[in-house]
Write an enzyme that holds these catalytic residues in place. Sequence first.
Site, PDB file in Angstrom:
ATOM      1  CE  LYS A  35      -4.227  -1.450   2.297  1.00 54.03           C
ATOM      2  NZ  LYS A  35      -4.107  -2.376   3.410  1.00 54.03           N
ATOM      3  CD  GLU A 148     -14.865   9.676   6.863  1.00 54.95           C
ATOM      4  OE1 GLU A 148     -14.035  10.414   7.414  1.00 54.95           O
ATOM      5  OE2 GLU A 148     -15.695  10.078   6.024  1.00 54.95           O
ATOM      6  CD  GLU A 152     -15.462   0.509   0.150  1.00 48.59           C
ATOM      7  OE1 GLU A 152     -15.458  -0.212  -0.859  1.00 48.59           O
ATOM      8  OE2 GLU A 152     -15.265   0.084   1.293  1.00 48.59           O
ATOM      9  CG  LEU A 254     -36.778   3.145   0.204  1.00 50.17           C
ATOM     10  CD1 LEU A 254     -38.149   3.772  -0.025  1.00 50.17           C
ATOM     11  CD2 LEU A 254     -36.911   1.964   1.172  1.00 50.17           C
ATOM     12  N   GLY A 257     -33.225  -5.501  -4.170  1.00 50.24           N
ATOM     13  CA  GLY A 257     -32.388  -6.362  -4.996  1.00 50.24           C
ATOM     14  C   GLY A 257     -31.650  -7.357  -4.137  1.00 50.24           C
ATOM     15  CB  CYS A 264     -19.265  -0.523   6.213  1.00 52.58           C
ATOM     16  SG  CYS A 264     -17.661   0.106   5.714  1.00 52.58           S
TER      17      CYS A 264
HETATM   18  C1  UGA Z   1     -21.622   2.535   4.080  1.00 49.79           C
HETATM   19  C2  UGA Z   1     -22.368   3.814   4.496  1.00 49.79           C
HETATM   20  O1  UGA Z   1     -23.286   4.176   3.461  1.00 49.79           O
HETATM   21  C3  UGA Z   1     -21.394   4.960   4.733  1.00 49.79           C
HETATM   22  O2  UGA Z   1     -22.091   6.117   5.176  1.00 49.79           O
HETATM   23  C4  UGA Z   1     -20.381   4.517   5.805  1.00 49.79           C
HETATM   24  O3  UGA Z   1     -19.412   5.515   6.045  1.00 49.79           O
HETATM   25  C5  UGA Z   1     -19.675   3.261   5.338  1.00 49.79           C
HETATM   26  O4  UGA Z   1     -20.646   2.225   5.083  1.00 49.79           O
HETATM   27  C6  UGA Z   1     -18.737   2.833   6.424  1.00 49.79           C
HETATM   28  O5  UGA Z   1     -19.196   2.439   7.487  1.00 49.79           O
HETATM   29  O6  UGA Z   1     -17.523   3.000   6.252  1.00 49.79           O
HETATM   30  P1  UGA Z   1     -20.506   1.680   1.798  1.00 49.79           P
HETATM   31  O7  UGA Z   1     -20.219   0.407   2.536  1.00 49.79           O
HETATM   32  O8  UGA Z   1     -19.447   2.315   0.962  1.00 49.79           O
HETATM   33  O9  UGA Z   1     -20.967   2.821   2.845  1.00 49.79           O
HETATM   34  O10 UGA Z   1     -21.711   1.371   0.821  1.00 49.79           O
HETATM   35  P2  UGA Z   1     -23.228   1.823   0.661  1.00 49.79           P
HETATM   36  O11 UGA Z   1     -23.347   2.801  -0.422  1.00 49.79           O
HETATM   37  O12 UGA Z   1     -23.836   2.155   1.972  1.00 49.79           O
HETATM   38  O13 UGA Z   1     -23.868   0.452   0.131  1.00 49.79           O
HETATM   39  C7  UGA Z   1     -23.858  -0.702   0.979  1.00 49.79           C
HETATM   40  C8  UGA Z   1     -24.536  -1.858   0.301  1.00 49.79           C
HETATM   41  O14 UGA Z   1     -25.933  -1.642   0.242  1.00 49.79           O
HETATM   42  C9  UGA Z   1     -24.089  -2.155  -1.126  1.00 49.79           C
HETATM   43  O15 UGA Z   1     -23.906  -3.543  -1.263  1.00 49.79           O
HETATM   44  C10 UGA Z   1     -25.240  -1.669  -1.972  1.00 49.79           C
HETATM   45  O16 UGA Z   1     -25.363  -2.356  -3.177  1.00 49.79           O
HETATM   46  C11 UGA Z   1     -26.417  -1.935  -1.047  1.00 49.79           C
HETATM   47  N1  UGA Z   1     -27.603  -1.089  -1.312  1.00 49.79           N
HETATM   48  C12 UGA Z   1     -27.525   0.260  -1.155  1.00 49.79           C
HETATM   49  C13 UGA Z   1     -28.794  -1.673  -1.672  1.00 49.79           C
HETATM   50  O17 UGA Z   1     -28.906  -2.911  -1.789  1.00 49.79           O
HETATM   51  N2  UGA Z   1     -29.895  -0.881  -1.886  1.00 49.79           N
HETATM   52  C14 UGA Z   1     -29.843   0.464  -1.755  1.00 49.79           C
HETATM   53  O18 UGA Z   1     -30.883   1.118  -1.968  1.00 49.79           O
HETATM   54  C15 UGA Z   1     -28.623   1.042  -1.386  1.00 49.79           C
END
Ligand code: UGA
Length: 437
Positions: A35, A148, A152, A254, A257, A264
């Site tokens: 890294k 935080e 991603e 919402l 899928g 996380c």
């Molecule tokens: C998540 C949180 O959204 C961040 O705010 C937080 O900082 C981060 O975890 C963390 O704890 O570090 P992240 O893991 O990058 O962020 O991804 P998300 O965008 O939250 O998506 C998580 C999962 O939910 C993905 O697999 C995505 O496909 C799924 N998802 C998201 C759904 O199935 N439906 C949705 O409507 C939204």
Amino acid sequence: MKISVVGLGYLGAVHAACMARLGHDVVGVDVDPAKVEALAAGRSPFFEPGLDELLAEVAATGRLTVSTRIEDVAGAEVHFLCVGTPQRADGFAADLAFVDAAVDSLVPHVGTGAVVVGKSTVPVGTASRLADRVAAARPGAVLAWNPEFLREGLAVKDTLHPDRLVYGVPDGAAGESAVSVLDEVYASPLAEGVPRIVTDYPTAELVKVAANSFLATKISFINAMAELCEVAGGDVTRLADAIGHDVRIGRRFLNAGLGFGGGCLPKDIRAFMARADELGAGEAVAFLGEVDAINTRRRARMVELAVEVLGGSVDGAEITVLGAAFKPDSDDVRDSPALAVAARLSEMGAVVTVHDPQAIDNARVKAPDLRYEHDLEAALAGADAVLVLTEWRQYKELDAERAGSLVAQRTVLDGRNALDRSVWQAAGWQYRALGRR
Ligand code: UGA
């Protein structure tokens, strides 16, 4: 300010680059030479949109250096802890080994009056335990907890322009000085009007897991409705649109899928349940067990659907899985729903070919037995069924007619409700999706 960042993973590498972008002098430290080597060469060690450009920009300023030697943090006024807290191998709780090791190695190099700032997601109670250790090793140094919330795929934007800043600090003068130091670190976002919430340690720690638990619950709620739509003949995407118009509910997060994955949400809700149990409050978050179960059932349902469209067995069938990352714009395959489904179908005898624009290298390490194909058209060639399991833009923009000319059978399972059903049906595809007739 002079800042150190300990841990240069998805969180720390972005944080270090963004702090340099805000004008600070930053040294990033990680125990992983690969890294550090990548970052020293101005390359991101993982795929994150905008990060390579940002690294090039800060490299020109000379404000970011990286190292494997923890002693290089000496002289920094602020030390950010950005190491991972994965799920423990023996249960639901978070593994704090990296946090403890980072604090142990860091404190001998922390100056009197410096602020150690935790950003890792930790079980409530961790900050006060670490504060004692910091104070014992370096009287005059203060610990703050500054969770935080970056996503991603949007990590650079989320770090430079967060939607809120949370500072967990101790009472009294030590807390006040930590607040003013953090205000200086974040002077630029604060000047943009980003809300700042100052609180105690436990509240700051809980804010983070509460936020992720809420998001996970929202996703599992709509996926539970998808289960109902499947048995009652409804359409969960229309249902989500309709309830989402109520501003109290909101349409974001919402999307029904295959459910949530990544490094996380899944481990955070489990660690929260484990910690609540330890505190004697397990009942308060017992519903997260159901959130987790709904989420896992979606993967099983997708496998069932594949079996169904392939006539009762996937044995020997050629299945193309589009997507390995846990979400688009990421190469992260930790707890990836897409990869879990691909691996299960392969175990059941299917010949699975996986395509992903960014995550193939990481996927290969996790699931070495699957076939991987970098070229999208080659991946589609000869498929008996195509499963869209991560909603990358490339897949949403696939030409249904052209794709149809490559496959053996025009059968598509839309695991993310990402495709335009009418277009695919018009091109002669059998279209099936989670939560829709
Ligand atoms: C998540 C949180 O959204 C961040 O705010 C937080 O900082 C981060 O975890 C963390 O704890 O570090 P992240 O893991 O990058 O962020 O991804 P998300 O965008 O939250 O998506 C998580 C999962 O939910 C993905 O697999 C995505 O496909 C799924 N998802 C998201 C759904 O199935 N439906 C949705 O409507 C939204």
